[in-house]
Design an enzyme around this catalytic site. Sequence first.
Site, PDB file in Angstrom:
ATOM      1  N   THR A 172      -0.904  -6.767  -4.147  1.00 51.51           N
ATOM      2  CA  THR A 172      -0.369  -6.790  -2.787  1.00 51.51           C
ATOM      3  C   THR A 172      -1.338  -7.528  -1.881  1.00 51.51           C
ATOM      4  O   THR A 172      -2.524  -7.236  -1.857  1.00 51.51           O
ATOM      5  CB  THR A 172      -0.178  -5.351  -2.258  1.00 51.51           C
ATOM      6  OG1 THR A 172       0.584  -4.615  -3.199  1.00 51.51           O
ATOM      7  CG2 THR A 172       0.549  -5.365  -0.928  1.00 51.51           C
ATOM      8  N   SER A 226       7.729  -0.563   5.511  1.00 54.97           N
ATOM      9  CA  SER A 226       7.179  -0.219   4.193  1.00 54.97           C
ATOM     10  C   SER A 226       6.621  -1.458   3.511  1.00 54.97           C
ATOM     11  O   SER A 226       6.879  -2.590   3.935  1.00 54.97           O
ATOM     12  CB  SER A 226       8.271   0.389   3.310  1.00 54.97           C
ATOM     13  OG  SER A 226       9.219  -0.610   2.946  1.00 54.97           O
ATOM     14  N   LYS A 227       5.888  -1.214   2.427  1.00 52.56           N
ATOM     15  CA  LYS A 227       5.359  -2.318   1.627  1.00 52.56           C
ATOM     16  C   LYS A 227       6.503  -3.193   1.118  1.00 52.56           C
ATOM     17  O   LYS A 227       6.408  -4.414   1.073  1.00 52.56           O
ATOM     18  CB  LYS A 227       4.542  -1.751   0.466  1.00 52.56           C
ATOM     19  CG  LYS A 227       4.017  -2.793  -0.500  1.00 52.56           C
ATOM     20  CD  LYS A 227       3.270  -2.138  -1.644  1.00 52.56           C
ATOM     21  CE  LYS A 227       2.987  -3.090  -2.770  1.00 52.56           C
ATOM     22  NZ  LYS A 227       4.166  -3.655  -3.408  1.00 52.56           N
ATOM     23  N   ARG A 228       7.596  -2.542   0.765  1.00 49.60           N
ATOM     24  CA  ARG A 228       8.762  -3.284   0.256  1.00 49.60           C
ATOM     25  C   ARG A 228       9.299  -4.252   1.305  1.00 49.60           C
ATOM     26  O   ARG A 228       9.714  -5.365   0.993  1.00 49.60           O
ATOM     27  CB  ARG A 228       9.845  -2.298  -0.171  1.00 49.60           C
ATOM     28  CG  ARG A 228      10.883  -2.890  -1.137  1.00 49.60           C
ATOM     29  CD  ARG A 228      11.895  -1.847  -1.608  1.00 49.60           C
ATOM     30  NE  ARG A 228      11.274  -0.810  -2.415  1.00 49.60           N
ATOM     31  CZ  ARG A 228      11.125   0.454  -2.031  1.00 49.60           C
ATOM     32  NH1 ARG A 228      11.534   0.837  -0.839  1.00 49.60           N
ATOM     33  NH2 ARG A 228      10.549   1.342  -2.821  1.00 49.60           N
TER      34      ARG A 228
END
Length: 518
Positions: A293, A268-270
């Site tokens: 981002t 994920s982006k996290r």
Amino acid sequence: MTNSSKKVRTRFAPSPTGGLHLGGVRTVLFNYLFTRQHNGEFILRIEDTDRTRFVEGAEQYIYDTLAWCGLNPDESPATGGPYGPYRQSERKAIYGQYAEQLVKDGHAYYAFDTPEELEAMRNDYKTEANPSPRYDSTLRDKMRNSLTISEQETKDLIAGGTPYVIRIKAPENETLRFTDLIRGEVEFNSSETDDKVLLKADGMPTYHLAVVVDDHLMQITHSFRGEEWLPSSPVHILLWKYLFGLENMVTWAHLPLIMKPDGNGKLSKRDGDRLGFPVFAMNWTDPRTGDFTKGYRELGFLPEAFVNMLAVLGWNDGTEQEVFSMEELLEKFSVERIHKKGAKFNYEKALWFNKEWIKKSSADKLLPHVQYYLHNAGIDTTGNNDTLLSIIDQVKDRCTLLTDFVEQTGFFFKAPTTLDLDAILKKWNEQKNSFFVELIRSYELTQDFTPENLENSFKELAAASQLKPGELMLPLRIMLVGGKFGPHVFDIASTIGAKQTVSRIKFALGQLEANNGN
């Protein structure tokens, strides 16, 4: 006519809700490779039916990402085509008639339940055996819908403007199966699926109805999508069966997930934020929150390296080969070699791919990239293309990211203003100082400023000064470039020329004298 005999048409259908995850780009890539191998057509369709999640600029970001990767669609909202519109929000009128047809044929129904009634259903029917009750064949007869109220009451509610949705009427205990290009035979029991909403209260379709209708109307033959969509397959199979016939259903290939580096869960982006690497192709700033981002393009990746890295995440050609050009991928890609299991993401490996691609790329190919990063760093190379091409060839093996070219080439065009003096001062003495004063005189008189001639003069002067050349090379490098990096030091001196070489040595000697005095 079966899909095997139709012209191959594939599609990528993202929602414009933010930046494009690298898993999405890999889906595009596999669609693209399969389509080109079969001389087919690749379509970009924007699935923007959920207007609450729509983000300004996200659609353009998708176009820009695909263009950067060289994965341009044959038909899209931007280019048009014979099966438009290619934005679902512009196709709203189409979906209602199919939803109504399903109701008429007894495969769907009107549901008038309020949010409060739905919440009550989830609470009231919760049991140990069924901790998360769903709107399905076991509960639909307890809810407020056209199956539990009269036809007249249904008509009156609709005429009176009472909000309603249309839900599919999933059959009980029916076996649903399809052949997946990657997973082979896949089977479900229809009782495992709930009565999904097909048409929302605002008249917009949900993904389930829209994807089936659009795939049919756009004559899509094959659909590559992430394995997270497998649980939605039963409702899609039912819709194909009820509306267009299973013989016309798209052929699916459910791709393995891209996993976190430790293999535990989907990347994920996290995870990227936490571990310090991007999961988006390009920089993205959310216009609603201002959240920024980072992307692979701006970080300094070549698009060829990014695409290559994605291609081997879950696929190989059966050999030890890892570096593939687009031409090689088009030749060697096969759906049969896509893995069923998720692929662990490895950022160090991504960097390795980029380094390999920089090494194998010609200076001509790298030139515009290098100019871009140098310009952003305030270094002007206008009119110096030939010199820059020569420099790129000298330094490219030292660069992992395109941004590394700033450090590795910038000093050729701009004298360093800060020097790593600590690395010189440790072993600096008057004898070395005198050597460099003499070297200035020597280089000022040199007519033939070639690397070989400069190195010979340097070594002769070192011998006359009773110093080892090895002790003097690092100070000279730092004087010319500012630190312990760069190609062969005499290649640098020859490239920047006598005037700059002498000027930089003089500047460094002044700095050393000032620091020695402190």
